[in-house]
Design a protein around this motif. Sequence first.
Motif, PDB file in Angstrom:
ATOM      1  N   UNK A  82       7.241  -7.898   7.308  1.00  0.00           N
ATOM      2  CA  UNK A  82       6.511  -6.627   7.255  1.00  0.00           C
ATOM      3  C   UNK A  82       7.515  -5.495   7.129  1.00  0.00           C
ATOM      4  N   UNK A  83       7.165  -4.503   6.287  1.00  0.00           N
ATOM      5  CA  UNK A  83       8.065  -3.360   6.076  1.00  0.00           C
ATOM      6  C   UNK A  83       7.256  -2.089   5.959  1.00  0.00           C
ATOM      7  N   UNK A  84       7.796  -1.005   6.513  1.00  0.00           N
ATOM      8  CA  UNK A  84       7.111   0.297   6.492  1.00  0.00           C
ATOM      9  C   UNK A  84       8.146   1.399   6.235  1.00  0.00           C
ATOM     10  N   UNK A  85       7.743   2.382   5.410  1.00  0.00           N
ATOM     11  CA  UNK A  85       8.628   3.527   5.138  1.00  0.00           C
ATOM     12  C   UNK A  85       7.823   4.808   5.333  1.00  0.00           C
ATOM     13  N   UNK A  86       8.437   5.785   6.005  1.00  0.00           N
ATOM     14  CA  UNK A  86       7.731   7.057   6.246  1.00  0.00           C
ATOM     15  C   UNK A  86       8.766   8.169   6.458  1.00  0.00           C
ATOM     16  N   UNK A  87       8.387   9.412   6.171  1.00  0.00           N
ATOM     17  CA  UNK A  87       9.304  10.539   6.410  1.00  0.00           C
ATOM     18  C   UNK A  87       9.213  10.997   7.864  1.00  0.00           C
ATOM     19  N   UNK A  88      10.307  11.471   8.403  1.00  0.00           N
ATOM     20  CA  UNK A  88      10.331  12.073   9.728  1.00  0.00           C
ATOM     21  C   UNK A  88      10.912  13.468   9.557  1.00  0.00           C
ATOM     22  N   UNK A  89      10.020  14.450   9.532  1.00  0.00           N
ATOM     23  CA  UNK A  89      10.466  15.790   9.165  1.00  0.00           C
ATOM     24  C   UNK A  89      10.814  15.815   7.688  1.00  0.00           C
ATOM     25  N   UNK A  90      11.563  16.797   7.281  1.00  0.00           N
ATOM     26  CA  UNK A  90      11.902  16.927   5.856  1.00  0.00           C
ATOM     27  C   UNK A  90      13.221  16.251   5.507  1.00  0.00           C
ATOM     28  N   UNK A  91      13.999  15.854   6.525  1.00  0.00           N
ATOM     29  CA  UNK A  91      15.355  15.378   6.247  1.00  0.00           C
ATOM     30  C   UNK A  91      15.565  13.895   6.560  1.00  0.00           C
ATOM     31  N   UNK A 121       0.857  -1.195   0.000  1.00  0.00           N
ATOM     32  CA  UNK A 121       0.000   0.000   0.000  1.00  0.00           C
ATOM     33  C   UNK A 121       0.893   1.245   0.000  1.00  0.00           C
ATOM     34  N   UNK A 122       0.592   2.158  -0.918  1.00  0.00           N
ATOM     35  CA  UNK A 122       1.361   3.404  -1.008  1.00  0.00           C
ATOM     36  C   UNK A 122       0.531   4.534  -0.411  1.00  0.00           C
ATOM     37  N   UNK A 123       1.050   5.175   0.634  1.00  0.00           N
ATOM     38  CA  UNK A 123       0.342   6.276   1.283  1.00  0.00           C
ATOM     39  C   UNK A 123       0.675   7.610   0.627  1.00  0.00           C
ATOM     40  N   UNK A 124       1.936   7.753   0.212  1.00  0.00           N
ATOM     41  CA  UNK A 124       2.385   8.964  -0.476  1.00  0.00           C
ATOM     42  C   UNK A 124       3.683   8.598  -1.188  1.00  0.00           C
ATOM     43  N   UNK A 125       4.289   9.575  -1.830  1.00  0.00           N
ATOM     44  CA  UNK A 125       5.535   9.296  -2.547  1.00  0.00           C
ATOM     45  C   UNK A 125       6.629   8.833  -1.603  1.00  0.00           C
ATOM     46  N   UNK A 126       6.577   9.247  -0.338  1.00  0.00           N
ATOM     47  CA  UNK A 126       7.619   8.904   0.625  1.00  0.00           C
ATOM     48  C   UNK A 126       7.135   7.945   1.709  1.00  0.00           C
ATOM     49  N   UNK A 127       5.961   7.416   1.553  1.00  0.00           N
ATOM     50  CA  UNK A 127       5.435   6.550   2.612  1.00  0.00           C
ATOM     51  C   UNK A 127       4.695   5.365   2.002  1.00  0.00           C
ATOM     52  N   UNK A 128       5.037   4.166   2.463  1.00  0.00           N
ATOM     53  CA  UNK A 128       4.355   2.960   1.989  1.00  0.00           C
ATOM     54  C   UNK A 128       4.578   1.832   2.987  1.00  0.00           C
ATOM     55  N   UNK A 129       3.904   0.730   2.772  1.00  0.00           N
ATOM     56  CA  UNK A 129       4.094  -0.459   3.598  1.00  0.00           C
ATOM     57  C   UNK A 129       3.902  -1.702   2.735  1.00  0.00           C
ATOM     58  N   UNK A 130       4.468  -2.834   3.190  1.00  0.00           N
ATOM     59  CA  UNK A 130       4.267  -4.100   2.491  1.00  0.00           C
ATOM     60  C   UNK A 130       4.233  -5.228   3.505  1.00  0.00           C
ATOM     61  N   UNK A 131       3.460  -6.243   3.178  1.00  0.00           N
ATOM     62  CA  UNK A 131       3.354  -7.437   4.011  1.00  0.00           C
ATOM     63  C   UNK A 131       3.513  -8.649   3.092  1.00  0.00           C
TER      64      UNK A 131
END
Length: 683
Positions: free
Chosen positions: A344-353, A309-319
């Motif tokens: 399980x894998x998750x990617x997300x931004x934390x702030x801009x950097x 599932x893609x939440x945004x260009x910088x955020x997604x998850x997979x199972x």
Amino acid sequence: MIRPHLIPTVSNAGTAIGRMVLVAMVLSIAAATSWGAGPGGQSQAGSGELTDLSLEALMELKVSSAAKKEQRVADSAAAVFVITQEDIRRSGVTSIADALRMVPGLDVARIDSNKWAISSRGFNSRFAGEMLVLFDGRVVYTPLFSGVFWDRQDTVLEDIDRIEVIRGPGAALWGANAVNGVINIITKQADETPGGLLSAGGGTRERAFGSARYGVALGSHSDLRLYTKYLERDHFKDSNGNDGTDSWHMIRGGFRLDSNPTGRDTLTVQGDVYDGRLGETYVNMLPDSSTHNTVTPVFGGNILSRWKREFSERSDMSLQLYYDRSEQELYVIGEKRDTLDLDYQNRFPLGSDHDITWGLGYRFTHDAIANSTYVFISPDRQDNRLYSAFVQDDITLVTDRLHLILGSKFEHNDYTGFEVQPTARLLWTPDRHNSVWMAVSRAIRTPSRGENGFTLYAPTPASQQTPPVFFQFNGSNRLKADELIAYELGYRAQLAEGYAFDAAAFYNIYHRLDVHSQGQPFFETAPDPPHVAIPGYLVNSGNAQTCGFELAVDAHLLPWWRLRTAYTFLEFVEERANPDTVPWDPKGEAPRHQLSVRSSLDLPRNVELDLWMRYVDRLTNLAVGSYVTLDVRLAWKPVKGVELSLVGQNLLHDRQLEFQQRILSTQSATVGRSMYGMVTWLF
């Protein structure tokens, strides 16, 4: 044939169930295809036409193995090399293992017709435990003796999208055993292979082979691909020119279903089943026989599902969840293994950097071992569990210029307990055409099931005296993990239009490598006959340091001529072990120099001419001399969708020896000159 008194029958209940489940899954999907394909399921004739990639497009290729997220090759802070579908097609190779010979830094050697030794940056063998190999995200590294059974890693080669190869540690993301590299074989999505494909051919060594694949749309959001493949390969000759017994054949089939029901969700379900027979000869391995010819049956299958599932260009998850079943009855030992893996894998931004990627994993394996008189593993049945987690932070220090990547894998395994495998990487991209990276990493290789509890008897020169004298090699349940501390530096650039350059250098420090210590001889009455045993025990007393560099140059010299060159240099700075260990010389088992040059010409009237020359340095400890090979491929596309090709391999020599296996050694064979023809039809 398997010797009945050596290989007792393991319970067949699990076997039958495993086979039925796997075959039923494949047949069910096949039935669903013919029933569910409506108007939207019509094939797109000709859309699968083989295409070429420009050099600029190659520089923009996206890879996912270096950071567990899609990124340009130029933005990867690791030694990454990509084998594209076009590379595979124009090389003329008929196996995934032989395709890997293109990669700088990889040592690919054929032991006989159905066995390969493949590793990166040294320590090669049939069971090279320092390379982690994945097939569409499924780990195919066997925990029995470490390493990969390359004869079983196959699919329709035209359906492979790319093979991503990382030289150097990938353990911070992929975990234990990704010590000297990671190989990730990635097939195309189902919507990229509509319509049909038929290919068939034969020749002097490739006696007969054929593939059939059909892709179809299931409505507007799903696509399905089915395939089957058969191969029959002739035997090689031994070093004396006599016919070997290593001919083999294999049949396999499978499917892949990709669905995109919501636009931001993707679901993949895929599976494979294979069945084969491998010829091999055991020589001077068992105390009771000097030579024994046998045929090893192998069977296996897998089913994998993945939801993204893609939440945004910088955020997604997979199972991802997969089940894998493998069976083999080697002459000296049999194994049936079931593996269940959840990731399980998750990617997300934390702030801009900060770009955070993290994940959790769990793997369960159950095995049943069929021991023989002189090779056995204790206990003969065992469950193993692996718990893992990882986190990586891609920190932007200067926007679009400088990145710091910090991360680590945390694992708990049943052999060495809790392990930490961190990495720190720095990437500098002064512009879009140049990038410099450096890294320091720690990686480990955990003991295999065999290393933990095996006993193997082997003959000595005094095997025929009374009482006979045998070697007795033993594993140990006190082994710790092998450790690597790696320092790497790399530079890649598009120097001018049509010219690309990639270089990587490394310095590796290994601790606690497995070697055999030698004990005092003793007399024992079992196994029969009563004998004197000279024992050897696996211990973690090996240490080594290696360094080297790898270069790759890709040049479009003319619009119709492309030249790709790869060079590898490897040096063992140090190798040492305790004085009481069996002589150990990994330096003499790795080529110091390797060179590969591939030339691809597009000639008039849809004719292609490809030449591939390779030089491999000698292996002094294995009595393997240096050699040069030349492969030539001539292909013609008379009409759209049809390709006729003629391939000659190893044309400079009658035959050459490439490797000799020492553990579970079978007779090494020489790789001979061969030719085959093939026709491919896309419709």
